[in-house]
Structure formats: structure tokens, C-alpha cells
Design a protein around this motif. Structure first.
Motif, PDB file in Angstrom:
ATOM      1  N   LEU A   1     -21.172  -2.809 -29.412  1.00 50.15           N
ATOM      2  CA  LEU A   1     -22.097  -3.784 -28.761  1.00 50.15           C
ATOM      3  C   LEU A   1     -21.186  -5.178 -27.926  1.00 50.15           C
ATOM      4  CD1 LEU A   1     -25.176  -4.317 -27.310  1.00 50.15           C
ATOM      5  CD2 LEU A   1     -25.784  -5.693 -30.019  1.00 50.15           C
ATOM      6  N   ARG A   2     -20.814  -5.686 -29.626  1.00 54.68           N
ATOM      7  CA  ARG A   2     -20.218  -7.540 -29.452  1.00 54.68           C
ATOM      8  C   ARG A   2     -18.686  -6.811 -28.866  1.00 54.68           C
ATOM      9  NH1 ARG A   2     -20.778  -7.158 -35.415  1.00 54.68           N
ATOM     10  NH2 ARG A   2     -18.924  -5.857 -35.717  1.00 54.68           N
ATOM     11  N   ARG A   3     -18.717  -5.824 -28.565  1.00 52.48           N
ATOM     12  CA  ARG A   3     -16.697  -5.793 -28.288  1.00 52.48           C
ATOM     13  C   ARG A   3     -17.195  -5.179 -26.161  1.00 52.48           C
ATOM     14  NH1 ARG A   3     -15.509  -1.901 -31.868  1.00 52.48           N
ATOM     15  NH2 ARG A   3     -16.035  -0.202 -30.696  1.00 52.48           N
ATOM     16  N   TYR A   4     -18.585  -4.764 -26.003  1.00 53.94           N
ATOM     17  CA  TYR A   4     -18.556  -4.187 -24.865  1.00 53.94           C
ATOM     18  C   TYR A   4     -19.004  -5.888 -23.804  1.00 53.94           C
ATOM     19  CZ  TYR A   4     -21.521  -3.588 -20.504  1.00 53.94           C
ATOM     20  OH  TYR A   4     -21.699  -2.775 -19.454  1.00 53.94           O
ATOM     21  N   ALA A   5     -20.419  -6.532 -24.953  1.00 51.75           N
ATOM     22  CA  ALA A   5     -20.319  -7.849 -24.212  1.00 51.75           C
ATOM     23  C   ALA A   5     -19.278  -9.279 -23.869  1.00 51.75           C
ATOM     24  CB  ALA A   5     -21.138  -8.250 -24.935  1.00 51.75           C
ATOM     25  N   ALA A   6     -18.337  -8.666 -24.900  1.00 50.10           N
ATOM     26  CA  ALA A   6     -16.486  -9.659 -25.037  1.00 50.10           C
ATOM     27  C   ALA A   6     -16.738  -9.495 -23.628  1.00 50.10           C
ATOM     28  CB  ALA A   6     -16.228  -9.757 -25.951  1.00 50.10           C
ATOM     29  N   ALA A   7     -15.671  -8.090 -23.903  1.00 49.80           N
ATOM     30  CA  ALA A   7     -15.239  -7.611 -22.373  1.00 49.80           C
ATOM     31  C   ALA A   7     -15.603  -7.506 -21.324  1.00 49.80           C
ATOM     32  CB  ALA A   7     -15.460  -5.760 -22.414  1.00 49.80           C
ATOM     33  N   PHE A   8     -17.101  -7.676 -21.117  1.00 51.72           N
ATOM     34  CA  PHE A   8     -17.610  -7.901 -19.948  1.00 51.72           C
ATOM     35  C   PHE A   8     -17.511  -9.164 -19.711  1.00 51.72           C
ATOM     36  CE2 PHE A   8     -21.855  -8.987 -17.226  1.00 51.72           C
ATOM     37  CZ  PHE A   8     -22.175  -7.793 -16.942  1.00 51.72           C
ATOM     38  N   PHE A   9     -17.969 -10.221 -20.518  1.00 49.80           N
ATOM     39  CA  PHE A   9     -17.936 -11.515 -19.914  1.00 49.80           C
ATOM     40  C   PHE A   9     -16.381 -12.601 -19.623  1.00 49.80           C
ATOM     41  CE2 PHE A   9     -22.324 -11.425 -22.328  1.00 49.80           C
ATOM     42  CZ  PHE A   9     -23.238 -11.895 -20.602  1.00 49.80           C
ATOM     43  N   ALA A  10     -15.315 -10.999 -20.531  1.00 51.68           N
ATOM     44  CA  ALA A  10     -14.330 -11.578 -19.996  1.00 51.68           C
ATOM     45  C   ALA A  10     -13.876 -11.068 -18.719  1.00 51.68           C
ATOM     46  CB  ALA A  10     -12.993 -11.015 -21.103  1.00 51.68           C
TER      47      ALA A  10
ATOM     48  N   TRP B   1     -31.951  11.645 -28.083  1.00 52.62           N
ATOM     49  CA  TRP B   1     -31.773  10.846 -28.485  1.00 52.62           C
ATOM     50  C   TRP B   1     -31.066   9.641 -29.551  1.00 52.62           C
ATOM     51  CZ3 TRP B   1     -35.904   8.476 -26.614  1.00 52.62           C
ATOM     52  CH2 TRP B   1     -37.197   9.183 -26.328  1.00 52.62           C
ATOM     53  N   ARG B   2     -29.810  10.138 -29.452  1.00 52.53           N
ATOM     54  CA  ARG B   2     -28.643   9.866 -30.386  1.00 52.53           C
ATOM     55  C   ARG B   2     -27.736   9.189 -28.550  1.00 52.53           C
ATOM     56  NH1 ARG B   2     -27.216  15.078 -30.912  1.00 52.53           N
ATOM     57  NH2 ARG B   2     -25.987  16.054 -29.330  1.00 52.53           N
ATOM     58  N   SER B   3     -28.149   9.219 -28.221  1.00 52.67           N
ATOM     59  CA  SER B   3     -27.205   8.718 -27.128  1.00 52.67           C
ATOM     60  C   SER B   3     -28.410   7.247 -25.953  1.00 52.67           C
ATOM     61  CB  SER B   3     -26.528   9.539 -26.252  1.00 52.67           C
ATOM     62  OG  SER B   3     -25.963  10.618 -26.826  1.00 52.67           O
ATOM     63  N   ILE B   4     -29.136   7.488 -26.698  1.00 50.11           N
ATOM     64  CA  ILE B   4     -29.563   6.391 -26.575  1.00 50.11           C
ATOM     65  C   ILE B   4     -30.844   5.980 -26.666  1.00 50.11           C
ATOM     66  CG2 ILE B   4     -32.144   6.002 -24.830  1.00 50.11           C
ATOM     67  CD1 ILE B   4     -32.295   8.917 -23.998  1.00 50.11           C
ATOM     68  N   LEU B   5     -31.378   5.072 -28.508  1.00 49.44           N
ATOM     69  CA  LEU B   5     -31.832   4.693 -29.116  1.00 49.44           C
ATOM     70  C   LEU B   5     -29.947   3.642 -29.071  1.00 49.44           C
ATOM     71  CD1 LEU B   5     -34.099   6.864 -31.041  1.00 49.44           C
ATOM     72  CD2 LEU B   5     -34.521   5.256 -28.879  1.00 49.44           C
ATOM     73  N   PRO B   6     -30.615   2.725 -29.544  1.00 45.81           N
ATOM     74  CA  PRO B   6     -29.178   1.683 -30.090  1.00 45.81           C
ATOM     75  C   PRO B   6     -29.348   2.302 -32.402  1.00 45.81           C
ATOM     76  CG  PRO B   6     -31.871   0.317 -29.959  1.00 45.81           C
ATOM     77  CD  PRO B   6     -31.648   2.134 -28.961  1.00 45.81           C
ATOM     78  N   GLY B   7     -28.398   1.694 -32.706  1.00 50.23           N
ATOM     79  CA  GLY B   7     -28.246   1.958 -33.653  1.00 50.23           C
ATOM     80  C   GLY B   7     -26.976   2.794 -34.263  1.00 50.23           C
ATOM     81  N   GLY B   8     -26.940   3.596 -35.428  1.00 45.92           N
ATOM     82  CA  GLY B   8     -26.234   4.757 -35.379  1.00 45.92           C
ATOM     83  C   GLY B   8     -24.872   3.405 -35.926  1.00 45.92           C
ATOM     84  N   ARG B   9     -23.836   4.757 -36.538  1.00 46.36           N
ATOM     85  CA  ARG B   9     -22.302   4.202 -37.092  1.00 46.36           C
ATOM     86  C   ARG B   9     -21.816   3.875 -35.686  1.00 46.36           C
ATOM     87  NH1 ARG B   9     -17.848   7.938 -39.557  1.00 46.36           N
ATOM     88  NH2 ARG B   9     -19.411   7.653 -41.533  1.00 46.36           N
ATOM     89  N   GLY B  10     -21.273   2.263 -35.964  1.00 43.61           N
ATOM     90  CA  GLY B  10     -20.452   1.716 -35.164  1.00 43.61           C
ATOM     91  C   GLY B  10     -20.713   0.937 -33.906  1.00 43.61           C
ATOM     92  N   TYR B  11     -22.468   0.828 -33.415  1.00 39.24           N
ATOM     93  CA  TYR B  11     -22.827   0.921 -32.742  1.00 39.24           C
ATOM     94  C   TYR B  11     -22.974  -1.148 -32.451  1.00 39.24           C
ATOM     95  CZ  TYR B  11     -27.552  -0.774 -29.199  1.00 39.24           C
ATOM     96  OH  TYR B  11     -27.486  -1.633 -28.648  1.00 39.24           O
ATOM     97  N   PHE B  12     -23.172  -2.027 -33.147  1.00 41.41           N
ATOM     98  CA  PHE B  12     -22.732  -2.976 -32.924  1.00 41.41           C
ATOM     99  C   PHE B  12     -21.777  -3.655 -33.242  1.00 41.41           C
ATOM    100  CE2 PHE B  12     -26.567  -2.383 -35.479  1.00 41.41           C
ATOM    101  CZ  PHE B  12     -27.578  -3.328 -34.974  1.00 41.41           C
ATOM    102  N   GLY B  13     -20.730  -2.880 -33.791  1.00 44.75           N
ATOM    103  CA  GLY B  13     -19.389  -3.495 -32.814  1.00 44.75           C
ATOM    104  C   GLY B  13     -19.159  -3.192 -31.346  1.00 44.75           C
TER     105      GLY B  13
END
Length: 250
Positions: free
Chosen positions: A96-105, A82-94
Motif C-alpha cells: 500500500l505504501r509503495r503503491y501510493a508513493a509510486a502513484f504520487f511520484a 477474497w484473498r485478492s479483495i480484502l485488505p491485509g495479509g502478508r506484505g499488504y501494508f508495504g
């Protein structure tokens, strides 16, 4: 030349759950749509009972498989937990932002497990699968008098002098009319949740499949084949690689 490394990611328990779930959801959706449109299709009561019986038995397999996945979230390998599936936890939102930015770039990051957006998708799917399982079990009890609540429903609606264990669907002469109407009133919101949850789940699954295909094309890694083999083929260093993760071939 880019070096490719193969990592074992999805364990057998996760892969079996995935494909059994695909089978169950496909059959349940197909049969459910026929039941929903039974009147327009000219299906008579006997046919409806047969369809609902098939739907219920596949639903039991679906529910047991889902229960297995919930338990496996505590016992499976690192990527199945679950800790690898559920969103959240330390650093998750950062992340998420990095992944989205890298994907669209067009500089997509590679993950061994679910990427941050994938975790949102999988969590939504599991949530609506759970809603479908719970409401489906209730409907099986109120339509066919099947477990886990069918026995109590039968006792509630059986007419005086009729054994609850003998009740069958679409036999109003066996029911206490007033009790049956009250039961159906309680059942109605459950049926509505089941129906609209199915519609939402269908949209999420379509988006999930599209995202998997797009990610496969943009990032590689053998995301689709990994759900058969359990292994991903990665170029470079995966973002979620830990010291215990070693490639098995290169």
C-alpha cells in the motif's frame, strides 16, 4: 515501443455481479429517493405502496446478487477470491505504501487484480452493500409484510380477528395500535441505519468511480473495459503477476 500484453483477469461471474449490482443500486437509489421525498412530491399512499413494492423486488435481486458475490469469493478465479479483495495479509501494508508513493511520484504500479487502494475501496463498498441488503430486508418486512420476516411482523401487529396474511400497508384499522407502535419503534433504528448507510455508500461509490477513471488515465490497463471483456492490457510486468499468469496476446 512499449510492448502491450493482454491478460484475462475478471471472470464472467465477477463481471455479471458488477453490472447487475450497478443496475440494482441505480434503481434502488432513484426509487428510494422518491419514497424519501414522497410527501413533498405529493405521492399518496397507493403510490407509496407501488414504489415500495418496486423497491423491494429490485432489492431482492440486489440481495441475491450480493449473496452470489460472497459465495463467488470462494469459488471464482484468483482475482475474484477474497484473498485478492480484502485488505491485509502478508506484505499488504508495504504494498500500500509503495503503491501510493509510486502513484504520487507519477510512476504508477500496474496490477492485474485490485491494487492495494482498490482493495480498500471494494471492501468498503461490499460492507455497505451488505448493510443495505440486511436492513432493506427488515424494512420490507415491516413496511410491506414481505419475506423473510414479514409473516412474523404481520402476526405481531394484526388486530384481533384479522388474519395476518390479509394485512396490507397503510390500513391502520387492520392493526393492533399498541403492537404496531411498538413494532415501528423497533423498526426506526433500522430505517436510520439504512438511510445513512445509503448516504455513505453513495459517497464511496462516487469516490470509487473517480478513482477508477483517474487510475485508467494514469496507469492505463483498460480497467473500465476489462469489466466488459474480462481482459486487461498491461505494459510491462504487473506487480501481482504470478507464474501461472500468461498473456494471451502481445
Amino acid at each position: 515501443m512499449t510492448e502491450l500484453k493482454r491478460y484475462t483477469v475478471w471472470d464472467a461471474g465477477t463481471r455479471w455481479f458488477h453490472w447487475i449490482n450497478v443496475f440494482c443500486v441505480t434503481v434502488l437509489a432513484a426509487v428510494g429517493l422518491v419514497i424519501l421525498n414522497a410527501g413533498d412530491l405529493g405521492v399518496h399512499n397507493a403510490g407509496k405502496v407501488t414504489l415500495k413494492t418496486v423497491h423491494a423486488w429490485v432489492g431482492y435481486l440486489f440481495a441475491l446478487n450480493l449473496l452470489w458475490r460472497i459465495v463467488w469469493g470462494f469459488w471464482g478465479n484468483r482475482y475474484a477470491r477474497w484473498r485478492s479483495i480484502l485488505p491485509g495479509g502478508r506484505g499488504y501494508f508495504g504494498a500500500l505504501r509503495r503503491y501510493a508513493a509510486a502513484f504520487f511520484a507519477s510512476r504508477p504500479e500496474q496490477y492485474l487484480g485490485h491494487n492495494p487502494i482498490g482493495r480498500l475501496s471494494v471492501t468498503a463498498i461490499l460492507l455497505f452493500l451488505t448493510v443495505q441488503a440486511i436492513t432493506g430486508l427488515v424494512l420490507a418486512g415491516t413496511d410491506l409484510f414481505y419475506p423473510p420476516i414479514g409473516h412474523w411482523i404481520a402476526q405481531w401487529v394484526a388486530a384481533s380477528g384479522v388474519s395476518p396474511d390479509s394485512l396490507v400497508p397503510y390500513t391502520p384499522e387492520m392493526y393492533d395500535a399498541a403492537a404496531y407502535e411498538v413494532m415501528r419503534a423497533y423498526r426506526k433504528p433500522v430505517a436510520v441505519v439504512h438511510l445513512y448507510s445509503f448516504y455513505i455508500l453513495t459517497v464511496i461509490v462516487i469516490l470509487h468511480v473517480a478513482a477508477v477513471i483517474i487510475t485508467e488515465l494514469r496507469e492505463g490497463g483498460g480497467i473500465i473495459s476489462a469489466m466488459f471483456s474480462g481482459q486487461k492490457v498491461i505494459s510491462g510486468i504487473p506487480v501481482d503477476k504470478e507464474s501461472g499468469d500468461s498473456d494471451i496476446s502481445s
